[in-house]
Motif scaffolding. Structure first.
Motif, short mmCIF file in Angstrom:
data_model
loop_
_atom_site.label_atom_id
_atom_site.label_comp_id
_atom_site.label_asym_id
_atom_site.label_seq_id
_atom_site.Cartn_x
_atom_site.Cartn_y
_atom_site.Cartn_z
N THR A 63 0.84 -1.19 0.00
CA THR A 63 0.00 0.00 0.00
C THR A 63 0.88 1.25 0.00
O THR A 63 1.81 1.33 0.81
CB THR A 63 -0.90 0.00 1.25
OG1 THR A 63 -1.69 -1.19 1.24
CG2 THR A 63 -1.81 1.22 1.28
N PRO A 64 0.59 2.22 -0.89
CA PRO A 64 1.36 3.46 -0.86
C PRO A 64 1.33 4.08 0.54
O PRO A 64 0.31 4.08 1.21
CB PRO A 64 0.64 4.34 -1.89
CG PRO A 64 0.09 3.35 -2.87
CD PRO A 64 -0.36 2.19 -2.01
N GLY A 65 2.49 4.56 0.96
CA GLY A 65 2.61 5.18 2.28
C GLY A 65 3.08 4.23 3.36
O GLY A 65 3.24 4.63 4.51
N THR A 66 3.33 2.97 3.02
CA THR A 66 3.72 1.99 4.04
C THR A 66 5.21 1.65 4.05
O THR A 66 5.67 0.99 4.97
CB THR A 66 2.93 0.67 3.87
OG1 THR A 66 3.22 0.11 2.58
CG2 THR A 66 1.43 0.91 4.01
N GLN A 67 5.95 2.11 3.05
CA GLN A 67 7.37 1.77 2.98
C GLN A 67 8.17 2.68 3.92
O GLN A 67 7.89 3.87 4.02
CB GLN A 67 7.89 1.91 1.56
CG GLN A 67 9.31 1.46 1.36
CD GLN A 67 9.53 -0.01 1.64
OE1 GLN A 67 9.72 -0.38 2.80
NE2 GLN A 67 9.48 -0.84 0.63
N TYR A 103 13.96 13.28 9.33
CA TYR A 103 12.86 12.47 8.81
C TYR A 103 12.05 13.28 7.80
O TYR A 103 11.84 14.48 7.98
CB TYR A 103 11.94 12.03 9.96
CG TYR A 103 12.69 11.33 11.07
CD1 TYR A 103 13.03 10.00 10.97
CD2 TYR A 103 13.08 12.03 12.21
CE1 TYR A 103 13.74 9.37 11.99
CE2 TYR A 103 13.79 11.41 13.23
CZ TYR A 103 14.10 10.08 13.11
OH TYR A 103 14.80 9.46 14.11
N PHE A 104 11.58 12.58 6.76
CA PHE A 104 10.68 13.21 5.80
C PHE A 104 9.83 12.12 5.15
O PHE A 104 10.09 10.93 5.32
CB PHE A 104 11.44 14.02 4.75
CG PHE A 104 12.21 13.22 3.73
CD1 PHE A 104 11.67 12.96 2.47
CD2 PHE A 104 13.48 12.74 4.02
CE1 PHE A 104 12.39 12.24 1.53
CE2 PHE A 104 14.20 12.02 3.08
CZ PHE A 104 13.65 11.77 1.83
N GLY A 109 3.37 9.43 1.47
CA GLY A 109 3.51 9.14 2.89
C GLY A 109 4.54 8.08 3.22
O GLY A 109 4.69 7.71 4.39
N ASN A 110 5.26 7.56 2.22
CA ASN A 110 6.36 6.64 2.52
C ASN A 110 7.40 7.41 3.33
O ASN A 110 7.70 8.57 3.03
CB ASN A 110 6.97 6.11 1.22
CG ASN A 110 5.99 5.27 0.45
OD1 ASN A 110 5.53 4.24 0.91
ND2 ASN A 110 5.63 5.73 -0.75
#
Length: 123
Positions: A63-67, A103-104, A109-110
């Protein structure tokens, strides 16, 4: 025998937006190939890295944002400034006993953490 990480898939919703984002923070666009209708392969490499990321269509079921990815940099403050200069929201430098962190997140949202350490036990 050396084992070296070569490629990490990063799930995204909009390939062109993600590609532009990563290029804006200094990643090199190594490949962008529409292999077939269901597979677009875009490989991007951070400056100085032997490991790349891959975004595209048909790359991963994540899912996009989970990496989550961690990268080693020489100077956390300089890396943070590079992100800010590119218009990327980045945390303040977080000093820890084992290194300084920034952090970024990418547009999906990854999450990325940049770590500056004085020395690495394995070189």
């Amino acid at each position: 025998m050396d084992w070296k990480i070569e490629l990490i898939p990063v799930p995204v919703t909009d390939v062109d937006r993600a590609k532009a984002f990563y290029q804006s923070v200094g990643f090199n666009a190594d490949h962008d190939h529409q292999v077939h209708e269901g597979l677009r392969f875009v490989q991007l490499t951070p400056p100085g890295s032997a490991c790349s990321i891959v975004i595209g269509t048909g790359i991963t079921d994540k899912t996009p944002g989970t990496q989550e990815i961690q990268v080693v940099v020489a100077d956390a403050s300089a890396a943070r400034q590079q992100l800010l200069d590119a218009g990327v929201e980045a945390s303040e430098v977080d000093p820890q006993p084992w290194g300084d962190f920034v952090y970024f997140r990418d547009p999906d949202g990854n999450s990325w953490s940049l770590q500056a350490i004085k020395s690495r036990p394995n070189g």
